[in-house]
Every structure is written in C-alpha cells, then in structure tokens.
Enzyme design. Structure first.
Site, PDB file in Angstrom:
ATOM      1  N   ASP A  96      -5.033 -13.423   0.536  1.00 18.98           N
ATOM      2  CA  ASP A  96      -5.860 -12.014   0.632  1.00 18.98           C
ATOM      3  C   ASP A  96      -7.333 -12.358   0.938  1.00 18.98           C
ATOM      4  O   ASP A  96      -8.301 -11.515   0.773  1.00 18.98           O
ATOM      5  CB  ASP A  96      -5.699 -11.122  -0.189  1.00 18.98           C
ATOM      6  N   HIS A 155       0.735  -0.982   0.050  1.00 20.19           N
ATOM      7  CA  HIS A 155      -0.175   0.032   0.028  1.00 20.19           C
ATOM      8  C   HIS A 155       0.784   1.059  -0.022  1.00 20.19           C
ATOM      9  O   HIS A 155       0.741   2.039   1.040  1.00 20.19           O
ATOM     10  CB  HIS A 155      -0.749   0.050   1.192  1.00 20.19           C
TER      11      HIS A 155
HETATM   12 ZN   LIG Z   1      -4.182  -4.784   0.906  1.00 20.54          ZN
END
Ligand SMILES: [Zn+2]
Length: 383
Positions: free
Chosen positions: A273, A194
């Site tokens: 994820d 990120h």
């Molecule tokens: Zn992420």
C-alpha cells in the site's frame, strides 16, 4: 543462459541448500542442487554462495514511491525503480479522484502500459475507488464515492483500454453483488474492501465469487463477536485471500501474526500500500486532492491524522514477518510471491520452477535485496 550457483534457493515453499537455478532468456529452465543439475558450459555464472535466492516480489497494492504516482506518467519511472526493492511485478493501484480526473489518469496509465520499459512488470490496474463505502473511506474523499454498477465500471474499463485487472469495492451497496460474476467473466478480480459489510453481506459476496479482501483489517468493520463483519468473513472462509499491509503501522504486528496464524501463508497476500511519498523525507506533500504529511516515524497521514498509505515497500514487510513475527523465511517469502500470484491466477509469477518467468532475487542474510533479475534481465544490483 545464466546460472545462479551455490545459494539457498527458496522456491518459495521449499528450501534447497547449495542450489542452482538456470535461466534461459526470460524463463526459468531448471532448479535443483549443484549435485543434480548439469550447468550448461556456456551459461554465465552468478555466484550466490552466502545468499538466499527467491522469486521476485509481487505487490498487488502499490500506489507509488519516491514522488512518482502510478496514476500518470510516473508509472514508467516506477517500473524502472521497483527492482531495487525486489519487486518484479505489481498492480498499479489508483486513488479516488474526481470522475473526470480518474478517466484521464486511466487513459494515461493505459498509454504507459502500451509502451513497456524494462524493469518490473505491471500486471494491470487495481482500481481502488470510487466504488467504496463512504462509511469506510480511509483517505478517500467521501463525496467522490459511489456504489459499484456495471455501466459505471465499464466506462472506467474503456478509459483504461481494458487494463483494469482488479477492483476494490464495497459489495453491500447498490448493485455490488450482481456485478461480481460479470467482473469475473471479463477477467477482473473482485476484491472486497473499504467496506462496511456485515458478516452476512460479506458471506453473500464470497458466495457470488469474491476471493480476496483489500488491506484486511484496514477500512472495514473490526472483528466483533456478535458481528464479525468482512474481517470475520475473511478469517472464516478458507478460500479467501487476505491482503495484509506489512509496514507495522497500518496493522499491529500481533494482529498481523493472528491473521497469518488463522489463514496460513498460502492465503495471506502481503502488500505494501505504498504511497507516492514512500521513501521521501519528512514534510508536507500533495497526493491527489489533499495534502499528506510524512512524519518522523515514517507515518503518512492527512491533516486530521487519517493514515494515508505506507512509507515503505513490500521488501520491508517481508523482513518484518521474519524479524519481528518470527516466521520462517519460506512462509514470509510465500506471502509476497506465490500467494499474491495465485490470488490473481498469474501462473508464471511468484515461483522458482521450470517454465516460470525468471523473476529472481538474491538476498543477503538480513533479507536485503542485493540483485534482481526481471524476466531474465539484470534489473538491479547493489554496489
Ligand atoms: Zn485503501
């Protein structure tokens, strides 16, 4: 003792035909062929003829499944549910919530970790937020993000009772670079993600000790030939482990194949994820502060179309690497077992060798999980 006899054993890097694996309690005692391993006469035999035998999957980026979120009491349910997907160890990965809610959730997670139930082993907490770049938030709420600083990280680590073992952060902001050595000194794996880092900033972070990138490609600059960014740095530096989401939606299969070609299976960490909505039917759900929609094709997204975690678990990614990308099973299995374990220094995980934890899977010829042993205990078996 238990002996798994007659299967094709993937260590995972080597293939042993007509193999034998003997477990003694929670550890692996010996691995070899039926010709050269003497099976103890009192061992309980498991017939594995026609099956592959592999290490249990290690998922370092997992938020939840089937309506259970790792950020709360659902963590214990997930520990019990994960062996069905071949997962025998994982990192409980957080979502960016308002600060006070994060502190409370970390305390609840620490309580769950302090009273372990049998099933998959939670290796610790992977903190994904709030130390992320507002320029690359993914589904995180940009107003909740802040640069990494040691005092703020330390507050969260205390709330978690020391259970935070990985932290995803954007190294280019605030004191990010100078915190990297302190994380490493205290046994926390720093992971770049990120992030809006340029190639030079990403290189500086790697120079300071970063050795892993979070869901590579996603939530970072794309590869530009004049500004390769964190993605280019992940590809360029051979020491970097690159997490890769294997659901076929977050990353195009061709881009998945390119990363594996560039890095090799020893440096690609397959992750799920998976969202808490993984495995649930299409519809509208809540995850953290916002509604998330599961679409007919399995895409999880926010109202504006931002992708919001995966709907499938890591076993699906392993099959995709073999079936769609054409990888040999040794290589696909390595990305989901040995490589993630190596990337966090878990020397007893992700490998079938004497002394390692007896986390062992039986897989059918479509690589579907049929039996899971977690630390020597039968944790799941297909009907
Ligand atoms: Zn992420």
């Amino acid at each position: 003792m238990k002996a798994i006899v007659g299967g094709t054993v993937f260590t995972p890097t080597h293939r042993i035909q007509d193999g034998v694996l003997v477990m003694d309690g929670s550890r692996i005692h010996v691995v070899g062929t039926t010709g050269d391993v003497a099976i103890p006469p009192d061992a309980e035999r498991v017939d594995a003829r026609g099956y592959s035998v592999a290490p249990g999957f290690v998922d370092l980026h997992f938020h939840g499944a089937r309506g259970h979120d790792v950020m709360g009491p659902g963590l214990a349910d997930l520990v019990r549910a994960l062996p069905e997907y071949g997962v025998t160890s994982f990192m409980a990965t957080t979502l960016t919530l308002p600060w006070d809610e994060t502190v409370a959730a970390l305390a609840t997670m620490a309580d769950q970790l302090g009273a372990p139930v049998s099933g998959a082993e939670c290796l610790g907490i992977h903190l994904e937020g709030p130390f992320l770049s507002a320029a690359r938030p993914g589904m995180a709420r940009a107003d909740l993000l802040e640069p990494l600083s040691w005092p703020r990280f330390d507050l969260l680590q205390r709330a978690a009772g020391g259970s935070i073992r990985m932290v995803t952060f954007a190294p280019e902001a605030g004191e990010g670079m100078s915190v990297i050595p302190r994380l490493i000194e205290t046994g926390v794996v720093p992971v770049m993600g990120h992030t809006d880092a340029t190639f030079d900033q990403a290189s500086e972070a790697i120079g300071a000790g970063v050795r892993q990138t979070t869901h590579t490609y996603n939530a970072m600059r794309p590869l530009h030939h004049r500004e390769p960014g964190a993605l280019g740095a992940a590809m360029y530096f051979p020491e970097v482990f690159a997490q890769l989401i294997g659901d076929g939606l977050h990353v195009h299969p061709a881009a998945m194949a390119i990363l594996i070609k560039v890095k090799g299976p020893e440096r690609v960490v397959l992750v799920s994820d998976a969202a808490p909505l993984a495995g649930l039917p299409p519809g509208e759900y809540a995850w953290g502060p916002q509604p998330v929609y599961v679409r007919e094709d399995g895409r999880c997204e926010l109202a504006d179309g931002t992708i919001a975690g995966a709907h499938v678990l890591i076993d699906s990614g392993v099959r995709r690497l073999v079936v769609e990308l054409g990888l040999p099973p040794e290589q696909a299995l390595t990305t989901a077992t040995l490589t993630p374990a190596e990337s966090i220094g878990a020397r007893r995980k992700g490998r079938l060798e004497p002394g390692a934890d007896a986390d062992v899977l039986l897989l059918d010829d479509e690589l579907q999980v049929t039996t899971t042993f977690a630390r020597g205990e039968l944790a799941w078996q297909r009907d």
